[in-house]
Motif scaffolding. Structure first.
Motif, PDB file in Angstrom:
ATOM      1  N   LEU A  32       0.817  -1.209   0.000  1.00 24.29           N
ATOM      2  CA  LEU A  32       0.000   0.000   0.000  1.00 24.29           C
ATOM      3  C   LEU A  32       0.851   1.259   0.000  1.00 24.29           C
ATOM      4  CD1 LEU A  32      -2.773   1.397   0.283  1.00 24.29           C
ATOM      5  CD2 LEU A  32      -2.523   1.174   2.759  1.00 24.29           C
ATOM      6  N   VAL A  33       1.922   1.275   0.765  1.00 20.15           N
ATOM      7  CA  VAL A  33       2.782   2.458   0.851  1.00 20.15           C
ATOM      8  C   VAL A  33       3.419   2.751  -0.501  1.00 20.15           C
ATOM      9  CG1 VAL A  33       4.898   3.383   1.871  1.00 20.15           C
ATOM     10  CG2 VAL A  33       3.204   2.233   3.308  1.00 20.15           C
ATOM     11  N   VAL A  47      -6.901  14.428  -4.071  1.00 24.78           N
ATOM     12  CA  VAL A  47      -7.371  13.800  -2.847  1.00 24.78           C
ATOM     13  C   VAL A  47      -7.524  12.306  -3.089  1.00 24.78           C
ATOM     14  CG1 VAL A  47      -9.808  14.205  -3.428  1.00 24.78           C
ATOM     15  CG2 VAL A  47      -9.148  13.923  -1.038  1.00 24.78           C
ATOM     16  N   MET A  48      -7.272  11.521  -2.036  1.00 24.56           N
ATOM     17  CA  MET A  48      -7.361  10.069  -2.147  1.00 24.56           C
ATOM     18  C   MET A  48      -8.153   9.494  -0.980  1.00 24.56           C
ATOM     19  SD  MET A  48      -3.684   8.659  -3.494  1.00 24.56           S
ATOM     20  CE  MET A  48      -2.646   9.531  -2.359  1.00 24.56           C
ATOM     21  N   VAL A  49      -8.756   8.339  -1.249  1.00 22.79           N
ATOM     22  CA  VAL A  49      -9.405   7.537  -0.212  1.00 22.79           C
ATOM     23  C   VAL A  49      -8.834   6.128  -0.309  1.00 22.79           C
ATOM     24  CG1 VAL A  49     -11.549   6.498   0.603  1.00 22.79           C
ATOM     25  CG2 VAL A  49     -11.528   8.877  -0.157  1.00 22.79           C
ATOM     26  N   VAL A  50      -8.356   5.605   0.804  1.00 16.15           N
ATOM     27  CA  VAL A  50      -7.851   4.238   0.873  1.00 16.15           C
ATOM     28  C   VAL A  50      -8.945   3.359   1.460  1.00 16.15           C
ATOM     29  CG1 VAL A  50      -6.167   2.698   1.963  1.00 16.15           C
ATOM     30  CG2 VAL A  50      -5.439   4.938   1.086  1.00 16.15           C
ATOM     31  N   VAL A  51      -9.218   2.248   0.791  1.00 14.80           N
ATOM     32  CA  VAL A  51     -10.252   1.324   1.251  1.00 14.80           C
ATOM     33  C   VAL A  51      -9.564   0.087   1.822  1.00 14.80           C
ATOM     34  CG1 VAL A  51     -12.371   0.111   0.666  1.00 14.80           C
ATOM     35  CG2 VAL A  51     -11.727   2.171  -0.600  1.00 14.80           C
ATOM     36  N   SER A  52      -9.634  -0.058   3.119  1.00 17.21           N
ATOM     37  CA  SER A  52      -8.879  -1.084   3.849  1.00 17.21           C
ATOM     38  C   SER A  52      -9.659  -2.378   4.035  1.00 17.21           C
ATOM     39  CB  SER A  52      -8.497  -0.525   5.234  1.00 17.21           C
ATOM     40  OG  SER A  52      -8.046  -1.530   6.097  1.00 17.21           O
ATOM     41  N   HIS A  53      -8.910  -3.459   4.226  1.00 18.71           N
ATOM     42  CA  HIS A  53      -9.522  -4.694   4.721  1.00 18.71           C
ATOM     43  C   HIS A  53     -10.155  -4.363   6.081  1.00 18.71           C
ATOM     44  CE1 HIS A  53      -9.899  -8.716   6.408  1.00 18.71           C
ATOM     45  NE2 HIS A  53      -9.666  -9.227   5.211  1.00 18.71           N
ATOM     46  N   PRO A  54     -11.412  -4.774   6.323  1.00 15.66           N
ATOM     47  CA  PRO A  54     -12.074  -4.402   7.577  1.00 15.66           C
ATOM     48  C   PRO A  54     -11.290  -4.783   8.828  1.00 15.66           C
ATOM     49  CG  PRO A  54     -13.659  -5.328   6.052  1.00 15.66           C
ATOM     50  CD  PRO A  54     -12.307  -5.537   5.426  1.00 15.66           C
ATOM     51  N   LEU A  57      -8.428  -2.056   9.504  1.00 15.75           N
ATOM     52  CA  LEU A  57      -8.759  -0.639   9.354  1.00 15.75           C
ATOM     53  C   LEU A  57      -7.899   0.247  10.245  1.00 15.75           C
ATOM     54  CD1 LEU A  57     -10.620   1.405   8.003  1.00 15.75           C
ATOM     55  CD2 LEU A  57     -12.266   1.032   9.845  1.00 15.75           C
ATOM     56  N   GLU A  58      -7.774  -0.119  11.512  1.00 15.37           N
ATOM     57  CA  GLU A  58      -6.982   0.696  12.444  1.00 15.37           C
ATOM     58  C   GLU A  58      -5.507   0.705  12.054  1.00 15.37           C
ATOM     59  OE1 GLU A  58      -5.930   0.889  17.230  1.00 15.37           O
ATOM     60  OE2 GLU A  58      -7.697  -0.209  16.545  1.00 15.37           O
ATOM     61  N   ALA A  59      -4.987  -0.468  11.698  1.00 17.94           N
ATOM     62  CA  ALA A  59      -3.572  -0.557  11.321  1.00 17.94           C
ATOM     63  C   ALA A  59      -3.291   0.217  10.039  1.00 17.94           C
ATOM     64  CB  ALA A  59      -3.177  -2.022  11.141  1.00 17.94           C
ATOM     65  N   THR A  60      -4.216   0.179   9.095  1.00 15.46           N
ATOM     66  CA  THR A  60      -4.025   0.893   7.835  1.00 15.46           C
ATOM     67  C   THR A  60      -4.083   2.395   8.050  1.00 15.46           C
ATOM     68  OG1 THR A  60      -5.002  -0.957   6.611  1.00 15.46           O
ATOM     69  CG2 THR A  60      -4.878   1.161   5.481  1.00 15.46           C
ATOM     70  N   ALA A  61      -5.030   2.845   8.861  1.00 11.21           N
ATOM     71  CA  ALA A  61      -5.125   4.271   9.153  1.00 11.21           C
ATOM     72  C   ALA A  61      -3.868   4.777   9.850  1.00 11.21           C
ATOM     73  CB  ALA A  61      -6.357   4.543  10.011  1.00 11.21           C
ATOM     74  N   ALA A  65      -1.152   7.547   8.395  1.00  9.59           N
ATOM     75  CA  ALA A  65      -0.792   8.712   9.204  1.00  9.59           C
ATOM     76  C   ALA A  65       0.708   8.770   9.460  1.00  9.59           C
ATOM     77  CB  ALA A  65      -1.563   8.689  10.523  1.00  9.59           C
ATOM     78  N   ASP A  66       1.291   7.631   9.791  1.00  8.76           N
ATOM     79  CA  ASP A  66       2.731   7.591  10.076  1.00  8.76           C
ATOM     80  C   ASP A  66       3.560   7.940   8.851  1.00  8.76           C
ATOM     81  OD1 ASP A  66       2.156   6.848  12.653  1.00  8.76           O
ATOM     82  OD2 ASP A  66       2.652   4.724  12.392  1.00  8.76           O
ATOM     83  N   GLU A  67       3.078   7.563   7.670  1.00 11.49           N
ATOM     84  CA  GLU A  67       3.805   7.865   6.436  1.00 11.49           C
ATOM     85  C   GLU A  67       3.649   9.327   6.018  1.00 11.49           C
ATOM     86  OE1 GLU A  67       5.838   6.086   4.535  1.00 11.49           O
ATOM     87  OE2 GLU A  67       5.744   4.274   5.769  1.00 11.49           O
ATOM     88  N   GLY A  68       2.692  10.026   6.612  1.00  8.58           N
ATOM     89  CA  GLY A  68       2.506  11.443   6.304  1.00  8.58           C
ATOM     90  C   GLY A  68       1.930  11.717   4.937  1.00  8.58           C
TER      91      GLY A  68
END
Length: 239
Positions: A32-33, A47-54, A57-61, A65-68
Motif C-alpha cells: 500500500l505504501v 485527494v485520495m481515499v484508501v479502502v482497507s480490509h475491515p 482498518l486501524e492498522a491501515t489508518a 498517518a505515520d507515512e505522512g
C-alpha cells in the motif's frame, strides 16, 4: 482528480492473516505504501481515499498517518467484493474532483506520473474513461467443462487490464449505482462503465505495473524494484 485505492483484499494466497494483502511488505515497506506514494506524486492528484480490509482498518489508518500522506483524506472499510470496496471509496471521496482514478494497492510498481499521463489521454480521447492494457503474449486456448480444447483465441484482440483506470466521476458513480440496482458484479470499473452505455478507451499499459497476487509475483516485484534503484546494474535471477 480524486483517487480511490482499493486495499481490502484478504491475501489468501499469502496465507491470509488479519492484515490483508495490502500490508504485505515489498522491500521492507507495505504494498500500500509503495502504491500511495506513487499516486501522491502525480500533479493532478488532489485527494485520495484508501479502502482497507475491515480487519486492518486501524492498522491501515495508522500506517497512512505515520507515512505522512498529505493527500489521503480518509481510510474506510471495504466490502465483501472489490466492487463493493470501490463503491465505499467513492462514497467517501470529498466533493470537488470531476475525475476519478481507481488503482489497486496490489499494484505497487505503478509509475509516479501514470495518473497525469492517463488524464491527458482521457481528455484527448473524449471518452468516459481510459484504461491501461498490455498485449497478451501467451497462446490462449478455450476449453470446455471437461478441460478439452475447443480452439484458439485470437490474442491480437486481447489486452490484460491494469490500473489505474480513469473516468469522469459522474459516469463512474452512475455505473456503480446501476450495477447495485441490477445485482451486477464486475472485476473492474471499465466493465461497469461500458454496461452503463459509455465508451472506454484502452491505452498502452506498463508491463512492469504487475499485480501482486502470489508469492511469485512478490519475488518478481522485488527484482523489478531493485532495478529501479539509482546506480543499480542489470538485475539477474528470476527475470
Amino acid at each position: 482528480m480524486g483517487v480511490v485505492v482499493p486495499a481490502a483484499g484478504g491475501g489468501g494466497r499469502f496465507g491470509g492473516g488479519g492484515g490483508g494483502k495490502a500490508l504485505i511488505e515489498l522491500a521492507g515497506r507495505p504494498l500500500l505504501v509503495h502504491a500511495v506514494e506513487a499516486l501522491e506524486a502525480n500533479r493532478c492528484t488532489a485527494v485520495m481515499v484508501v479502502v482497507s480490509h475491515p480487519d486492518a482498518l486501524e492498522a491501515t489508518a495508522k500506517l497512512v498517518a505515520d507515512e505522512g500522506f498529505a493527500k489521503v483524506a480518509a481510510v474506510v472499510a471495504g466490502g465483501p467484493t472489490r466492487q463493493a470496496s470501490v463503491a465505499a471509496g467513492l462514497r467517501s471521496l470529498p466533493e470537488g474532483p470531476a475525475y476519478v482514478a481507481v488503482h489497486d494497492a496490489a499494484r505497487p510498481l505503478v509509475a509516479p506520473g501514470a495518473v497525469d499521463r492517463l488524464l491527458a489521454l482521457l481528455l484527448e480521447a473524449g471518452t468516459a474513461g481510459v484504461v491501461p492494457g498490455v498485449a497478451v503474449v501467451d497462446t490462449i486456448r478455450r476449453v470446455d467443462a471437461d478441460q478439452r480444447s475447443t480452439g484458439l483465441v485470437a490474442r491480437e484482440q486481447l489486452r490484460a487490464m491494469q490500473t489505474p483506470q480513469l473516468f469522469a466521476r459522474a459516469v463512474l458513480e452512475e455505473a456503480h449505482r446501476l450495477a447495485l440496482a441490477g445485482g451486477v458484479e464486475a472485476t473492474d470499473e471499465a466493465a461497469l462503465v461500458e454496461r452503463a452505455g459509455h465508451r472506454v478507451q484502452v491505452v498502452p499499459g506498463d508491463p512492469e505495473n504487475l499485480k501482486v497476487t502470489t508469492p511469485l509475483d512478490l519475488a518478481v516485484a522485488e527484482t523489478l524494484l531493485a532495478r529501479r534503484r539509482p546506480g543499480s546494474g542489470p538485475a539477474g535471477g528470476i527475470l
